[in-house]
Scaffold this active site. Structure first.
Site, PDB file in Angstrom:
ATOM      1  CE  LYS A  38       2.176   6.430  13.757  1.00 40.79           C
ATOM      2  NZ  LYS A  38       2.547   6.362  12.356  1.00 40.79           N
ATOM      3  CB  CYS A  64       9.378   3.419  10.043  1.00 42.21           C
ATOM      4  SG  CYS A  64       8.995   4.377  11.511  1.00 42.21           S
ATOM      5  NE  ARG A 111       6.811   1.949   4.652  1.00 48.50           N
ATOM      6  CZ  ARG A 111       6.433   2.523   5.790  1.00 48.50           C
ATOM      7  NH1 ARG A 111       7.345   3.017   6.608  1.00 48.50           N
ATOM      8  NH2 ARG A 111       5.159   2.616   6.108  1.00 48.50           N
ATOM      9  CB  ILE A 150       3.463   3.818  -3.815  1.00 51.82           C
ATOM     10  CG1 ILE A 150       4.379   4.369  -4.916  1.00 51.82           C
ATOM     11  CG2 ILE A 150       3.916   4.283  -2.452  1.00 51.82           C
ATOM     12  CD1 ILE A 150       4.254   5.889  -5.091  1.00 51.82           C
ATOM     13  CG  ASP A 151       2.846  -2.242  -6.228  1.00 58.00           C
ATOM     14  OD1 ASP A 151       3.378  -2.001  -5.130  1.00 58.00           O
ATOM     15  OD2 ASP A 151       2.216  -3.288  -6.460  1.00 58.00           O
ATOM     16  CG  ASP A 153       2.177  -0.533  13.137  1.00 60.33           C
ATOM     17  OD1 ASP A 153       3.143  -0.879  12.425  1.00 60.33           O
ATOM     18  OD2 ASP A 153       1.276   0.205  12.728  1.00 60.33           O
ATOM     19  NE  ARG A 193       7.649   9.092  12.434  1.00 66.52           N
ATOM     20  CZ  ARG A 193       7.754   8.110  11.549  1.00 66.52           C
ATOM     21  NH1 ARG A 193       8.913   7.588  11.303  1.00 66.52           N
ATOM     22  NH2 ARG A 193       6.704   7.678  10.907  1.00 66.52           N
TER      23      ARG A 193
END
Ligand code: EPU
Length: 428
Positions: A22, A117, A122, A124-125, A305, A397
């Site tokens: 994935k 998720c 979360r 994104i810097d 994960d 997903r």
């Protein structure tokens, strides 16, 4: 809406074929935007995260042809917009790869902040740091990330945090930049190597992936390619844990054993027997489950994960295990569901103390995210009685044909409409 009904207590036995990865597929598909030719991508998993990414690309104007269920051809030449609105990005985190790919191709991109998720904040810097270092101007307003650059120029980027997403996005933005880009403290996951191999097969010059220093020598042009995605390490790990949890014996096929080393080592610690072949791994357990401590880490450490699946396994082990989540701030939300099945787990921030119980019992369950959903499936496969799992759209997903694959291993699992209320005593 649908749900799973699972009758537990049956050891899984037989063979399972692992699908394409994935997290590689959802990076490679946007990466095709960078090509001046047609990209044929094989071994694409048939899961909803991939459909979402393909749909975004289609709506941007790319020509997409399904050759068969796991092979697509992408021709990006007719892409007519660089705007990806929230209606397209809200379902998956991977939509953030359109930032790097669009910036690399068009030197501009307007992308809505992605969904995905919920494991806490979360940021994104590090993505933005990389884009700015390459010469892009970044503006965040109205929920959109607006990227513009006159030109992208190779540079050195040190990642303050090891980030899969930021490493991939900087690779995508830098592959056609002028000169050399060096990413230091880069993520080393197998899908990062896969992305580099894909881009290199189109004519890119990316070296060092799989180590923490990646060198990208910018090229002017990327051409056509045919490329097959690596197998999904996390899907494989999930079936391995399910085999061990149910006391089964499963041959997990179409895998790269090297990618599974951290999972294999922990499963051996808990009492599993593992036999490795070139492209398969046999996992079985007949004795008791032993406690063991786990700390998640970026690759090659134990993958976050796999943490919910492994915690579920340890909830049935002899003794007390400690599971430390060192990647995400809030990835134990599923524990409440396990406790409703009789598990004894206490969570304090990023640490779970798991006191093993001999058996879990059935309960109505829900998937709170993708891997937590996989963990609920494993718990239900082990529990006495019939369990229901709601919110299975999360599981869809990332797991192709999970009902069919588990059924072939002897599990009693059915997908039914969520409105069905009568639980069948025998779901097989
Ligand atoms: N981080 C920052 N700043 C950034 C980016 C990340 O501080 O700019 C932090 C995050 O908050 C987190 C850590 O760095 O604490 C790692 O985040 P990373 O960027 O590596 O995660 P991601 O790219 O958003 C991918 C996978 C996740 C997987 C993580 C870690 C995709 C689409 N998602 O997320 O996979 O958990 O890497 O391996 O590839 C899943 O498949 O179930 C899944 C959630």
């Amino acid at each position: 809406m649908e749900k799973f009904i699972i009758e537990g207590g049956i050891p899984l036995k037989g063979e399972v074929e692992i699908s394409g990865a994935k997290n590689a597929a959802i990076a490679l598909i946007p990466a095709a935007i960078l090509s001046d030719g047609v990209c044929r991508i094989e071994n694409i998993p048939n899961i909803s995260d991939v459909s979402t990414i393909v749909k975004i690309l289609y709506e941007l104007g790319a020509d997409i042809k399904y050759i068969n269920k796991s092979t697509i051809e992408i021709d990006p030449k007719n892409i007519r917009t660089h705007v990806v609105p929230y209606s397209m990005t809200k379902h998956t985190r991977a939509s953030s790869y359109f930032m790097g790919a669009m910036l690399g191709r068009f030197h501009k991109a307007n992308i809505a902040r992605p969904g995905g998720c919920d494991f806490g904040v979360r940021p994104i810097d590090q993505h933005i740091k990389g884009f700015e270092a390459l010469g892009a101007h970044v503006d965040i307003s109205g929920g959109m990330v607006i990227l513009t650059a006159d030109q992208l120029i190779g540079t050195s980027v040190y990642m303050d945090t090891v980030s899969v997403g930021a490493t991939i996005n900087v690779m995508l933005a830098a592959v056609k930049a002028k000169g050399l880009t060096v990413i230091e403290n880069a993520a080393k996951e197998p899908h990062i190597v896969d992305l580099a191999n894909f881009l290199n097969s189109m004519g890119a010059d990316i070296r060092g992936t799989g180590t923490d220093v990646i060198k990208i020598y910018g090229v002017d042009h990327l051409g056509s390619t045919t490329y097959s995605i690596i197998p999904d390490q996390i899907e494989a790990g999930t079936y391995m844990v399910a085999a061990v949890a149910t006391g089964g014996d499963v041959l997990v096929k179409n895998i790269i054993p090297k990618h599974l080393e951290s999972i294999t080592a922990k499963l051996e610690d808990v009492g599993a027997k593992i036999e490795e072949f070139d492209e398969a791994i046999r996992v079985c357990r007949s004795g008791p489950l032993h406690k063991c401590n786990i700390k998640t880490q970026p690759h090659p450490g134990f993958p976050t994960d796999m943490q919910p699946q492994m915690t579920t396994l340890l909830s049935m082990a002899d003794g007390t295990s400690v599971v430390t989540e060192a990647v995400w701030d809030n990835r134990f939300r599923y524990v409440e569901q396990l406790c409703r099945m009789g598990a004894k787990i206490s969570v304090d921030g990023k640490v779970a103390v798991v006191e093993g119980v001999p058996k879990l019992s059935c309960a109505p369950l829900k998937a709170v995210d993708l891997r937590a959903g996989a963990a609920m499936v494993i718990a239900a496969l082990c529990a006495d009685g019939v369990s229901e799992i709601e919110n299975i759209q999360y599981i869809d997903r990332g797991y192709e044909n999970i009902v069919e694959k588990l059924t072939a291993l002897g599990a009693k699992i059915k997908r039914v409409p969520a409105t069905l209320t009568k639980i069948q005593p025998n779901v097989g």
